[in-house]
Structure formats: structure tokens, C-alpha cells
Design an enzyme around this catalytic site. Structure first.
Site, PDB file in Angstrom:
ATOM      1  N   HIS A  47       0.844  -1.203   0.000  1.00  0.00           N
ATOM      2  CA  HIS A  47       0.000   0.000   0.000  1.00  0.00           C
ATOM      3  C   HIS A  47       0.877   1.251   0.000  1.00  0.00           C
ATOM      4  CE1 HIS A  47      -2.949  -3.010   1.566  1.00  0.00           C
ATOM      5  NE2 HIS A  47      -3.743  -2.347   0.731  1.00  0.00           N
ATOM      6  N   ILE A 103       2.949   3.468  -5.602  1.00  0.00           N
ATOM      7  CA  ILE A 103       2.894   2.674  -6.835  1.00  0.00           C
ATOM      8  C   ILE A 103       1.534   1.995  -6.956  1.00  0.00           C
ATOM      9  CG2 ILE A 103       4.055   0.916  -8.213  1.00  0.00           C
ATOM     10  CD1 ILE A 103       6.524   1.272  -6.493  1.00  0.00           C
ATOM     11  N   HIS A 104       1.015   1.500  -5.837  1.00  0.00           N
ATOM     12  CA  HIS A 104      -0.314   0.878  -5.851  1.00  0.00           C
ATOM     13  C   HIS A 104      -1.375   1.898  -6.246  1.00  0.00           C
ATOM     14  CE1 HIS A 104      -3.909  -1.268  -4.664  1.00  0.00           C
ATOM     15  NE2 HIS A 104      -4.177  -0.362  -3.751  1.00  0.00           N
TER      16      HIS A 104
END
EC number: 3.1.4.17
Length: 409
Positions: A171, A174-175
Site C-alpha cells: 500500500h 505505486i499501488h
């Protein structure tokens, strides 16, 4: 003249089809297949039930808004000229604001196999910042809402900092970038993008980029079991999701971060925009998953009754859990990162003397089987419903439009 006649015909078709009617079912209903026998081990079934269901009584009987945002609103959009604008929407250039290598990479931003890890590498860890900018720019929302670039990049920097607060393996920024990019794919490939107003498009992109802001790397169950300050603040209800969206709005008050400064009073802070963002982020609470899917399955028995906001919430949720539907290299990489967070939570629970949450015991968890269970019971049913929405709602309109075009020619 042909275009005018076809649009008038489309208006007549949609007026006759989209009726504002809702079929309600309990939010916490779980698919019968989950309680039956199957190849998935009991621990994984327990995880699915604990993670993706909610039995809180307070969510039942909640009244729908007096003014539902139904799919009939697309008729109003057509009549206002918005639908035509959506169909011929053009991408703004904005070349000077992106590094050349990032510009080149964004040529594939509509691809489901888009590699957000590579984007993060070539952007020096700024994948979220650049995806946020690219999507707002792509749909010309920066110009239309007069969003100051200085504020946009300042807000994006704060978002990235917030996502890195706990140094999570999964989390993280990038997520968030991956979810926003995947949402864009769903919107484009389904044609749903043509149904949304500018405000709805902005709300969806905004919800995607902030949906896990300041995520602690632990689950809502962990927060409630440890009686964390967040759990106490939000009374154990969608603890993290409430924190994510609250933090996103709070960041707008920081210096040079108000990207909404030039929004008209009719746009923001309007009840519609704020409500949409809140609803979509809260829809990423995994405990609401089965209720959300079952309700939409029921609605699809009468597609004309489906509310646009419900479809928007499912699209955000689907984008959030997208990686098992991606190519193997991406899915494997995301799974490895998620498992790290699960095991770190299990380590904390062991130290605190708490029962270990499902799939959080690094010594006994079967990762491969857990992913099979996740795909069978969560991913496939969710994307089946999403496909049915696109087919049953978009399909008749597209089919009738094609017939109209043939008659006109």
C-alpha cells in the site's frame, strides 16, 4: 444533419430505457458458494468471510438518497451537449510538464498490461504524481476546472509523502498509481467514459489516487482488535477507508495544495462531488465486497434500475483488486508485496498476544492456494458483474445506435 438525427434518436432510446428504480438487498449477503464445500482450505474461506463480508446492523435499512444519481442522468448529459463532447474529447498536450521518457511510456496508459513498476523506475519514484497529472490532462480536466499546476504538483507531492508514511511494501504510491491507471483502462475499454460528466470524471480519478492515503499496512480488523486511535475515531466502521478520504480532503487545506480553488460553487464543494468521492473510497472497504457485488447482481436483473454511482463504486473497487487479472509477471510481483504486509501484521499480532489473522502467519500460510481462493471467490465474480454492467447497460444503447446509423445511411 445525420449526427443531429442520430443524437435525437439516442436521446429517445435512453429516455425510454433508463428508469430511476432500485432493487434493494441486504448489504451483508454472502454468496452461497462460499458456505458450501469446495477445494479452498478452511483457513482461506475464513479469511474470505472475515475480509470480504460485513454483518453490521447499521448498514441495513439505510435510506437511499432522495435524489439518486441514476443512469438516466446520461439523458440529461446528452440534452446539455455533454455526451457529444465526451465522444470527441481530446487529449491536452502538456508536454512541457512530463519528462520525455515518461511521455513515451504513457503511450500505453490505456493498456491492461501497463507496467506501473517501470513507470516508477523511470520517473524516480513519482509514478503517482505523473499518473494523476496525465489522467487529469488526458480528459482536459486541468483546463476545464482551472487547476493550478503549482497546486496540482504540490498536492501530488503531499499524496506521495502520505502514501510513504509507513513505508509499506504494497500500500504505497505505486499501488495508487496502478489503481488509477487500471481505472482508466476500465473507463476507456467499456465506453463508460462517455457517460460521465467532467465532475464525475474528476471525482473518479481523485478517488483512485487517494483511496489508500496514509494506509498503515494493517487491516481494519487489526485496528479494531488493537483499539487503535483510528478505530476509536471512526467507531470501528471502515476505519482505514474513512481515514483515507478524510486525509485527502484535509491535505487540500495545506499551503499551495488547493487544487479545487477555481472550482465553481456549483461544482465543489458540492454535495454531489464530495459524496461521490466518499462513496467510492468507502466502497474499497473489503468487508463491503459481497454485499456490493450481490446488490449489483440483483440490479442487473433490471438494468434500467442500475444507478450510475453504484457502477462507479464497483469500478473503483475492481481497479483496487485488479492485479490477479493482470499478466503473470505483474500479478506475481504484487502478490509478493502483499504477502510481506500480511506477514508483518501477523508478527505484530503474535507479539501482542492476539489471534493471528487469516493468511498472516508466515509459518503456515499457503500463498498459492490463497490466491486461487481469492481469484475464484472474489476476482472472477466481481469482473463477471462488471462485464454484465458493460454488456447489459452499454450494449442496448450501442446496438440501437448502430441500427439507427444503418437506417440513416
Amino acid at each position: 444533419e445525420h449526427i443531429r438525427r442520430n443524437i435525437e434518436y439516442a436521446i429517445a432510446v435512453m429516455e425510454s430505457r433508463y428508469v430511476n428504480r432500485v432493487v434493494e438487498i441486504p448489504d451483508d449477503e454472502v454468496p452461497a458458494t462460499l458456505s458450501g464445500e469446495g477445494p479452498v482450505p478452511p483457513e482461506i474461506k475464513r479469511w474470505l468471510v472475515q475480509t470480504f463480508t460485513s454483518r453490521r446492523a447499521d448498514v441495513r435499512g439505510r435510506k437511499e438518497s432522495e435524489t439518486r444519481r441514476s443512469l438516466r442522468s446520461v439523458v440529461h448529459a446528452v440534452q446539455a451537449g455533454m455526451f457529444v463532447e465526451r465522444m470527441f474529447r481530446k487529449t491536452s498536450v502538456g508536454v512541457q510538464n512530463l519528462p520525455p521518457e515518461v511521455q513515451e511510456h504513457f503511450k500505453n496508459i490505456d493498456s491492461w498490461s501497463y507496467d506501473v513498476f517501470e513507470l516508477d523506475r523511470i520517473s524516480d519514484g513519482n509514478s503517482l504524481k505523473f499518473v494523476f497529472y496525465e489522467l487529469l490532462n488526458k480528459y482536459d480536466l486541468i483546463r476545464k476546472f482551472k487547476i493550478p499546476l503549482k497546486s496540482l504538483f504540490a498536492y501530488s507531492a503531499r499524496l506521495q509523502r502520505g502514501y510513504r508514511k509507513y513505508n509499506n511494501r504494497y500500500h504505497n504510491p505505486i499501488h495508487a498509481a496502478d489503481v488509477a491507471q487500471s481505472l482508466n483502462c476500465l473507463l476507456v475499454s467499456s465506453g463508460f467514459v462517455h457517460w460521465l460528466s467532467d465532475l464525475e470524471m474528476f471525482s473518479m480519478i481523485m478517488a483512485a489516487v487517494v483511496h489508500d492515503l496514509e494506509h498503515s499496512g494493517t487491516t481494519n480488523t487489526f485496528h479494531t482488535n488493537t483499539r487503535s486511535p483510528l478505530a476509536q475515531m471512526y467507531n470501528d466502521k471502515s476505519v482505514l477507508e474513512n481515514h483515507h478520504i478524510s486525509s485527502a480532503f484535509r491535505l487540500l487545506n495545506e499551503e499551495d495544495c488547493d487544487i479545487l480553488v477555481n472550482f465553481s460553487k456549483d461544482d465543489y464543494p458540492s454535495k454531489e462531488a464530495r459524496t461521490l468521492m466518499i462513496d467510492m473510497v468507502l466502497a474499497t472497504d473489503m468487508s463491503q465486497h459481497f454485499g456490493q457485488v450481490k446488490k449489483l447482481q440483483s440490479n442487473l436483473q433490471h438494468p434500467e434500475s442500475l444507478e450510475k454511482s453504484r457502477a462507479m463504486c464497483l469500478m473503483i473497487h475492481s481497479a483496487d483488486i485488479n492485479h490477479p487479472s493482470k499478466q503473470w509477471e505483474l500479478h506475481c510481483r504484487w502478490t509478493e508485496r502483499l504477502v510481506v504486509e500480511f506477514f508483518e501484521q501477523g508478527d505484530q499480532e503474535r507479539k501482542l498476544g492476539l489471534p493471528l489473522s487469516p493468511l498472516c502467519d508466515r509459518h503456515t500460510t499457503m500463498v498459492a492456494q490463497s490466491q486461487i481462493g481469492f481469484m475464484d471467490y472474489v476476482i472472477k465474480p466481481t469482473y463477471d458483474v462488471l462485464f454484465d454492467i458493460f454488456r447489459n447497460v452499454n450494449g442496448p444503447v450501442v446496438r440501437d445506435a448502430i441500427l439507427s446509423l444503418r437506417r440513416a445511411s
